[in-house]
Design a protein around this motif. Structure first.
Motif, PDB file in Angstrom:
ATOM      1  N   ILE A  39      -0.198  40.914  66.393  1.00 42.83           N
ATOM      2  CA  ILE A  39      -0.158  41.144  67.849  1.00 42.83           C
ATOM      3  C   ILE A  39       0.476  42.491  68.158  1.00 42.83           C
ATOM      4  N   TYR A  40       1.600  42.802  67.505  1.00 43.79           N
ATOM      5  CA  TYR A  40       2.304  44.036  67.855  1.00 43.79           C
ATOM      6  C   TYR A  40       1.684  45.270  67.220  1.00 43.79           C
ATOM      7  N   ARG A  41       0.845  45.079  66.203  1.00 41.27           N
ATOM      8  CA  ARG A  41       0.067  46.218  65.738  1.00 41.27           C
ATOM      9  C   ARG A  41      -0.957  46.611  66.800  1.00 41.27           C
ATOM     10  N   ALA A  42      -1.589  45.599  67.387  1.00 43.72           N
ATOM     11  CA  ALA A  42      -2.543  45.887  68.467  1.00 43.72           C
ATOM     12  C   ALA A  42      -1.829  46.457  69.695  1.00 43.72           C
ATOM     13  N   LEU A  43      -0.657  45.900  70.028  1.00 44.88           N
ATOM     14  CA  LEU A  43       0.086  46.424  71.170  1.00 44.88           C
ATOM     15  C   LEU A  43       0.581  47.846  70.915  1.00 44.88           C
ATOM     16  N   GLY A  44       0.941  48.145  69.672  1.00 41.83           N
ATOM     17  CA  GLY A  44       1.377  49.502  69.352  1.00 41.83           C
ATOM     18  C   GLY A  44       0.270  50.513  69.556  1.00 41.83           C
ATOM     19  N   LEU A  57       8.374  49.008  76.661  1.00 42.70           N
ATOM     20  CA  LEU A  57       8.133  47.579  76.838  1.00 42.70           C
ATOM     21  C   LEU A  57       7.776  46.918  75.507  1.00 42.70           C
ATOM     22  N   VAL A  58       6.915  47.555  74.729  1.00 46.03           N
ATOM     23  CA  VAL A  58       6.546  47.011  73.417  1.00 46.03           C
ATOM     24  C   VAL A  58       7.755  46.983  72.491  1.00 46.03           C
TER      25      VAL A  58
END
Length: 373
Positions: A39-44, A57-58
Motif C-alpha cells: 500500500i505505501y509503495r503505491a502511496l509513495g 501525510l504519507v
C-alpha cells in the motif's frame, strides 16, 4: 480468516500448541507488513513529486497504519489459534491497550498534519511577518500542549485497563487528601509551565522570531516548547527561559504590534557646533540610505552640559536589525563628515582654547603654568 483456517488445517498436529500459536500470529504479522509495504509503495509513488503536504501525510501515517493492519490481521488469527481462555483474555487485553495507544497516536498524527496544512499559508521570511509569527506561535504552542495532554490521557486510559492499577487509582482517590497535596507540589513546575503555555498561546506576549530583551540580552525567539523558550542572542548564543518567566517577569518586546523601530544616534559636540548644517547633513545621509523606511527622521539638541551638548538623531527602519545597521551607518558617516568639514564642532576643553588664544595674541610672552598669559 479462511487463509488462517486453511493453514491451521495443514498437518501441524505434531507441533506443540505454542509453536502453532507463534506460526499463526507470525503469519498474521507478516501478512500485515506485506500489505502495508504494498500500500505505501503505491502511496509513495502517488506522493512523489507532489506537494509537501501529500509527502508529509504519507510519512506521518506510515507507523499508525502498520500497527492498525497488524491488529486487523491478528483478529482472524486469534479465532483459529489454539489459545486457552486465559491466553485469549490476555490477547484481547493486549489488543485493547494497543488500540487505545493507536487512537492516541492517530490523534497526534492528525494534529501534526493539520498544523502543517495550516502553516503552509504563512512564511517567516517575509518582510512584514507579523501575521505569520502570530499563527506559527499559536499553532506550535497548542500542538505541544495538545500532544502532552493526548499522551497523558492515552497512557492513563491504557493503564486503567489493568485491574491492579484501577484499584490503586481508586484507593488514591479515596485517600486523596495528603496524596493530592503531595502530587500537586510535585507537579507544580510542570503544571505551571503547561498553563503558562496555554496562556502564551492565547494572549501572545511573545511570538516566534520576536525581538526581545530578556535579562539584559537582546535576541530573537527561536523556539517555543511546552516548558521553555529558546532565545537566539545576537552573538549566536542561546538563552533558555522557562515559559512561566514571560507571564511573571517584565521584559521588552520590540516587535509586539509591528517590527518597525526608531533608532537613535547620540552625538556629543562642542557648544559652537552648527546645528542646522549638521541637521541637513544627517537628513542627507538618512535619505540616501536603503535601510531607512521613509517614515521618521529628527535631529534635536536633547541635553546641554558643562563641556558638550548632546545631539540626538532619530531614524526609523522596518525591523530591529535594519534599525541597528541604520544607526551605525548614520553615526559613521556623520562623524566622518564632521571631522572633515567642521572639526571645531568636536568636543574640546576650554583650557585648550584659552592656551591657543593666548599664544595667538602674545606669541613672544611666556605662559604661566595655569595657562593664562
Amino acid at each position: 480468516m479462511m487463509l488462517f483456517q486453511t493453514f491451521s488445517d495443514v498437518g501441524l498436529g505434531w507441533l506443540p500448541a505454542w509453536a502453532v500459536i507463534l506460526i499463526d500470529f507470525g503469519l498474521a504479522i507478516a501478512l500485515a507488513c506485506l500489505v502495508h509495504a504494498l500500500i505505501y509503495r503505491a502511496l509513495g509513488r502517488w506522493a512523489q513529486g507532489s506537494a509537501m503536504f501529500r509527502r508529509e501525510l504519507v510519512r506521518q501515517t506510515r507507523g499508525p497504519a502498520r500497527l492498525g493492519l497488524i491488529f486487523f490481521f491478528m483478529a482472524p488469527a486469534a479465532t483459529v489459534a489454539p489459545l486457552s481462555p486465559s491466553d485469549e483474555r490476555g490477547l484481547q487485553h493486549l489488543v485493547l491497550v494497543g488500540t487505545i495507544l493507536l487512537i492516541g497516536w492517530i490523534a497526534r498524527v492528525v494534529l501534526d498534519v493539520w498544523a502543517k496544512l495550516h502553516l503552509r499559508r504563512y512564511t517567516l521570511d517575509a518582510e512584514d511577518n507579523l501575521l505569520a509569527r502570530k499563527h506559527v506561535t499559536q499553532t506550535k504552542i497548542f500542538l505541544r500542549v495538545a500532544s502532552v495532554l493526548i499522551s497523558i490521557v492515552a497512557i492513563a486510559t491504557a493503564l486503567m485497563t489493568f485491574e491492579e492499577v484501577r484499584q490503586y487509582g481508586v484507593s488514591l482517590l479515596a485517600s486523596a487528601g495528603a496524596a493530592g497535596i503531595v502530587a500537586g507540589l510535585a507537579l507544580q513546575p510542570v503544571l505551571k509551565n503547561l498553563f503558562a503555555g496555554i496562556q502564551l498561546a492565547m494572549t501572545q506576549p511573545i511570538r516566534i522570531d520576536d525581538a526581545l530583551i530578556v535579562e539584559g540580552e537582546w535576541g530573537n525567539v527561536e523556539e517555543i516548547t511546552s516548558t521553555y523558550v529558546v532565545i537566539r542572542i545576537w552573538d549566536w548564543r542561546r538563552m533558555i527561559v522557562p515559559l512561566s518567566y514571560f507571564i511573571e517577569q517584565p521584559f521588552q518586546n520590540w516587535t509586539r504590534e509591528n517590527s518597525t523601530l526608531i533608532g537613535s544616534v547620540l552625538l556629543y559636540l562642542d557648544h559652537s557646533a552648527p546645528i542646522d548644517r549638521i541637521r541637513d547633513k544627517a537628513r542627507e545621509i538618512t535619505e540616501a540610505s536603503t535601510l531607512w523606511d521613509r517614515d521618521v527622521f529628527n535631529l534635536a539638541v536633547t541635553d546641554f552640559r558643562e563641556r558638550v551638548m548632546e545631539v540626538r538623531v532619530l531614524a526609523s527602519a522596518r525591523n530591529a536589525g535594519r534599525a541597528f545597521d541604520l544607526r551605525c551607518e548614520i553615526r559613521e558617516k556623520l562623524v566622518a563628515w564632521i571631522q572633515a568639514e567642521i572639526p571645531h564642532a568636536l568636543p574640546r576643553t576650554r583650557e585648550e582654547l584659552t592656551v591657543q588664544t593666548a599664544r595667538a595674541e602674545h606669541p613672544a610672552e611666556p605662559l604661566r603654568r595655569d595657562g593664562a598669559a
